[in-house]
Design an enzyme around this catalytic site. Sequence first.
Site, PDB file in Angstrom:
ATOM      1  N   TYR A  16      33.288  51.482  51.331  1.00 15.53           N
ATOM      2  CA  TYR A  16      34.614  50.987  50.926  1.00 15.53           C
ATOM      3  C   TYR A  16      35.302  52.088  50.143  1.00 15.53           C
ATOM      4  O   TYR A  16      34.839  52.466  49.066  1.00 15.53           O
ATOM      5  CB  TYR A  16      34.417  49.750  50.059  1.00 15.53           C
ATOM      6  CG  TYR A  16      35.679  49.076  49.572  1.00 15.53           C
ATOM      7  CD1 TYR A  16      36.692  48.724  50.457  1.00 15.53           C
ATOM      8  CD2 TYR A  16      35.838  48.770  48.223  1.00 15.53           C
ATOM      9  CE1 TYR A  16      37.832  48.068  50.005  1.00 15.53           C
ATOM     10  CE2 TYR A  16      36.976  48.108  47.767  1.00 15.53           C
ATOM     11  CZ  TYR A  16      37.970  47.768  48.662  1.00 15.53           C
ATOM     12  OH  TYR A  16      39.093  47.122  48.222  1.00 15.53           O
ATOM     13  N   TYR A 170      31.727  36.828  49.607  1.00 15.90           N
ATOM     14  CA  TYR A 170      31.390  37.943  48.720  1.00 15.90           C
ATOM     15  C   TYR A 170      31.922  37.719  47.311  1.00 15.90           C
ATOM     16  O   TYR A 170      31.191  37.733  46.325  1.00 15.90           O
ATOM     17  CB  TYR A 170      31.961  39.259  49.275  1.00 15.90           C
ATOM     18  CG  TYR A 170      31.829  40.390  48.300  1.00 15.90           C
ATOM     19  CD1 TYR A 170      30.662  41.134  48.226  1.00 15.90           C
ATOM     20  CD2 TYR A 170      32.855  40.701  47.396  1.00 15.90           C
ATOM     21  CE1 TYR A 170      30.509  42.143  47.296  1.00 15.90           C
ATOM     22  CE2 TYR A 170      32.717  41.708  46.466  1.00 15.90           C
ATOM     23  CZ  TYR A 170      31.543  42.420  46.414  1.00 15.90           C
ATOM     24  OH  TYR A 170      31.392  43.408  45.482  1.00 15.90           O
ATOM     25  N   HIS A 171      33.232  37.495  47.230  1.00 17.81           N
ATOM     26  CA  HIS A 171      33.883  37.418  45.913  1.00 17.81           C
ATOM     27  C   HIS A 171      33.505  36.161  45.154  1.00 17.81           C
ATOM     28  O   HIS A 171      33.661  36.098  43.953  1.00 17.81           O
ATOM     29  CB  HIS A 171      35.390  37.513  46.081  1.00 17.81           C
ATOM     30  CG  HIS A 171      35.796  38.677  46.929  1.00 17.81           C
ATOM     31  ND1 HIS A 171      35.810  38.620  48.307  1.00 17.81           N
ATOM     32  CD2 HIS A 171      36.138  39.933  46.602  1.00 17.81           C
ATOM     33  CE1 HIS A 171      36.160  39.788  48.787  1.00 17.81           C
ATOM     34  NE2 HIS A 171      36.369  40.605  47.787  1.00 17.81           N
ATOM     35  N   LYS A 535      45.388  39.195  31.294  1.00 19.08           N
ATOM     36  CA  LYS A 535      45.181  40.392  32.095  1.00 19.08           C
ATOM     37  C   LYS A 535      46.503  41.046  32.445  1.00 19.08           C
ATOM     38  O   LYS A 535      47.262  40.512  33.248  1.00 19.08           O
ATOM     39  CB  LYS A 535      44.447  40.034  33.394  1.00 19.08           C
ATOM     40  CG  LYS A 535      42.980  39.706  33.183  1.00 19.08           C
ATOM     41  CD  LYS A 535      42.310  39.303  34.474  1.00 19.08           C
ATOM     42  CE  LYS A 535      42.224  40.437  35.467  1.00 19.08           C
ATOM     43  NZ  LYS A 535      41.413  41.568  35.021  1.00 19.08           N
ATOM     44  N   ASP A 539      45.660  43.737  38.540  1.00 16.04           N
ATOM     45  CA  ASP A 539      44.260  43.416  38.807  1.00 16.04           C
ATOM     46  C   ASP A 539      44.014  41.922  38.637  1.00 16.04           C
ATOM     47  O   ASP A 539      44.347  41.348  37.618  1.00 16.04           O
ATOM     48  CB  ASP A 539      43.379  44.220  37.840  1.00 16.04           C
ATOM     49  CG  ASP A 539      41.956  43.710  37.810  1.00 16.04           C
ATOM     50  OD1 ASP A 539      41.439  43.345  38.889  1.00 16.04           O
ATOM     51  OD2 ASP A 539      41.369  43.680  36.724  1.00 16.04           O
ATOM     52  N   HIS A 541      40.939  40.357  39.115  1.00 20.73           N
ATOM     53  CA  HIS A 541      39.533  39.981  38.893  1.00 20.73           C
ATOM     54  C   HIS A 541      39.429  39.341  37.512  1.00 20.73           C
ATOM     55  O   HIS A 541      39.267  40.014  36.514  1.00 20.73           O
ATOM     56  CB  HIS A 541      38.621  41.200  38.992  1.00 20.73           C
ATOM     57  CG  HIS A 541      38.531  41.754  40.374  1.00 20.73           C
ATOM     58  ND1 HIS A 541      39.441  42.649  40.866  1.00 20.73           N
ATOM     59  CD2 HIS A 541      37.652  41.522  41.381  1.00 20.73           C
ATOM     60  CE1 HIS A 541      39.117  42.948  42.120  1.00 20.73           C
ATOM     61  NE2 HIS A 541      38.047  42.274  42.459  1.00 20.73           N
TER      62      HIS A 541
END
Lengths: 659, 326
Positions: A16, A170-171, A535, A539, A541
């Site tokens: 990646y 995945y996440h 945040k 981003d 996450h």
Amino acid sequence: MSSPTTPDRPWLIRTYSGHSSAAASNALYRSNLAKGQTGLSVAFDLPTQTGYDSDHPLARGEVGKVGVPICHIDDMQTLFEEIPLDRMNTSMTINATAAWLLALYVAAAERQGATPDQLQGTTQNDIIKEYLSRGTYVFPPEASIRLTSDLIAFTVGEIPKWNPINICSYHLQEAGATPVQEIAFAMANAVTVLDTVRDRDDMAADVLPRVFGRISFFLNAGIRFVEETCKCRAMTQLWEEIGRERYGIDDAKMLRFRYGVQVNSLGLSEAQPENNIVRIALEALGVTLSKKARTRSLQLPAWNEAMGLPRPWDQQLALRTQQILALETDLLQYPDIFDGSHVIEARTAELVEEAKDELNKILEMGGAVNAVENAYMKQALVESHTLRIRAIEAGEQTVVGVNRFEETVDSPLVEQGDDAILKVDDSAEREQIERLDAFRSKRNDAEAEAALRAVEDAAVNGQNILPSSIRAAQAGVTTGEWSDTLRRLFGEYRAPTGVGAARVASQSESLEAIQSRVEQVSEALGRRLKILVGKPGLDGHSNGAEQIAVKARDVGMEVVYDGIRLTPEEIVQSARDEGVHVIGLSILSGSHVVLVTEVLEGLQKEGLENLPVVVGGIIPEDDAARLAEAGVRRVYTPKDFDLSRIMNEIVELVGDLAR
Amino acid sequence: MDIESLLERLLAGERAAISEALNLVDDQRSEQREWALELLDRLSAQEAATRAHVVGLTGAPGAGKSSLLNALVESLREASSRVGIIAVDPSSQRSGGALLGDRMRLSASAREAGVFLRSMAARDRLGGLADATRASTVVLCASFDWVFIETVGIGQSECEVAQLVDSLVFVAQPGAGDTLQFMKAGILELPDIFVVNKADTGAVADRTRTELGGALQLAEASATPGWKPPLLSASARDRTGIEEVQTQIEAHAEATRASGDFARRRKEGQLAFATESLLRRYGEWGLAQIGGTHEIGRRLERAEGRSAFGIVLDLGREIEAALGQG
């Protein structure tokens, strides 16, 4: 059948990657391909993922940081310079703006002389997990699912070798999902998408099996590789069952569960980071050992990911790990080595059953979109993650070098300090904006404008968004323009955070000690200690910020959780309006210096310069020093896993000021 | 502390002053508490105090109150109204901590100058309202045309919110069966406006509307003379029915003011505040020293420009003097 045979063809070996600019990323891709990588996996920067041009105010500090900025067709062309797209297999991690980036890809391929039917690759195009974990969503769920479904319907006809969607569990694992949650939530997501595509007016019934056959998944693999093996087998079984029972498909080829993998980053440590080399190799086993449930493509993270962007050498090590596993070992020479294993079968059956229950629960709620909007899935993830962190803090779950065997000699691998990671040159953003300006001034504005109106018409009239988007790509429309057009039509969305309902931690001595400090400090302050957690930047996450928010509540603070994608001005405004005593910011995209500095300047302007600010994220040492100099009171990085210690420090910090 | 200058800055609409004043009225320290009461007393005498209209928004968790409020705020902003919001979330009984999540749901257009949101934790109050909610409302009234109090309704808290606001809006969640709960609690007569949210859920929303409509037939008439609580449908998601909710809130504001109900509600609210405030600080015994609730009521009657806050200050001093003698 037990003696070694001719080895199977290895999975697609990818890394990646992408950063700074299209040209820099192109050079990186070509060097990776020369080293034996067999496919590409494109990382886009956050402005591209969230539909902003590089010169948008929200893009400040983010351009080229976590991936490559792609604003228009020329950028896309540069990205694949001298890489023949009629033969390449390209995976693109792109979601909210997937239809647009695919349009640019098709247009760029056309410039190379490649036709759509020759193109091979994957668009991630999975919006549900963006709401749950990754945070690069733009539009509300309904509009997003429509774009997802447009892309699928288009590619099935026009780009038949394309994987239009990668349903990502995945996440979810990165956000704390247990194996059962990973399986069930991913399946619920797939069913919601498939139902939507099936119910389209332009979808002929006989096409559905092919649509089903093109759906692929993107899984995670953690360190518990035996269970992970069972998870992959369970998903294989469950997927086939769903295909047969829900969609009436009986073509075995279409029913095959196809998936790619990036192994776990959540479990990688900043302490003794070389241990990650071993972790990554073991994690790769879970998704390759069982032939029946083997991944189609694999990406391994770099060992030093928790410290910053990997260098080419770090990426090479990730690549070599895969090559050793695929080509040196005898793994590919055997049929499924677990056939007949009672243990594996039993655990697999257990996972299938539990996942089915969970899946049915979500389907009864009306599917994945509803379970996003009512925060059911998000709450479950936040809770699982909280339990995981508590287990590590309490030493119930061993992480070598982190909560056991912490003693270490100095690692020669990290001796170089910040030279041990790649830093994106600050000039990348400026140069990208210069290229964007030049592109805009040479294009035919009237043509671009007309193409944009056609996109708008298609969106309003419910036509597939792809054909007009491809023409817009050819006409020189930019990423920001395409996205703004749809933003105006569809509106923007803020997903539920799931933190509100997170279960309260059970009392413990250490928790009580902090709680009583919070009480003391609150008394001195005159009202209960109040913290703002948010945040800044693009981003999304949010797992770290959410865990901090939940922990802060558990130690007795009043927590304003302000969520993701905030401008520095919004953070300053929230801090003032809410009357908080301390601000906690989380940034993982590498844009911390720019964004945090702006927050500090904003606070000063408001006369709030005494309001302490603490920052958490992937922050290299040099940057931590710069932030401290600018006035940040504490900087936390992934090695600071002990949330209790962080809370103690925050309480003391506020206590000192109250005195 | 310079109350005078804070008051001036507040009335001039200075945003930082709003925040400072909210911090002050939440401050439990003795000295700060006196300053706060002083400030609130002065604020209550301002014309702005009665000009602003206070609206309570209540309903079960998940009913979509925040999204509805967000849509309402956007709609009110189009008419250039200034909107202050107090969002109350429950506190953990064990740790005292709280997660105040509402700010998250405020859309970008609601994050502008004409809108102010302060989240508060309910602290140890069972009813779901923060101690400082009333005081905070008074502060926001000085600067905003509309002040909303958003709180989770679990039955009894409706009574408390009702004492605090000029208009009460109940937000019902389709299919949640809270109508029944509401009827059981016997407080179906409290809300002035009923909204079945999430009208986009179709049949489920329709059924809830029918149920609620049936129950309302049996309920007592509204406290506002001449006002029949309307039952509305809205979808914050699809932005439908929002305008009607706004229109009805405005209509109730007019009705309650025209009928004198507004003044009655505010007076009752003041009595409740003064009583609770003195009880919390001095207990039953302390209250008895100055003649109990009866005396509070009497003082409010012949207030002569002194608000409930001023009276709390006066009576507090009298109680302390009595304690000092005793």
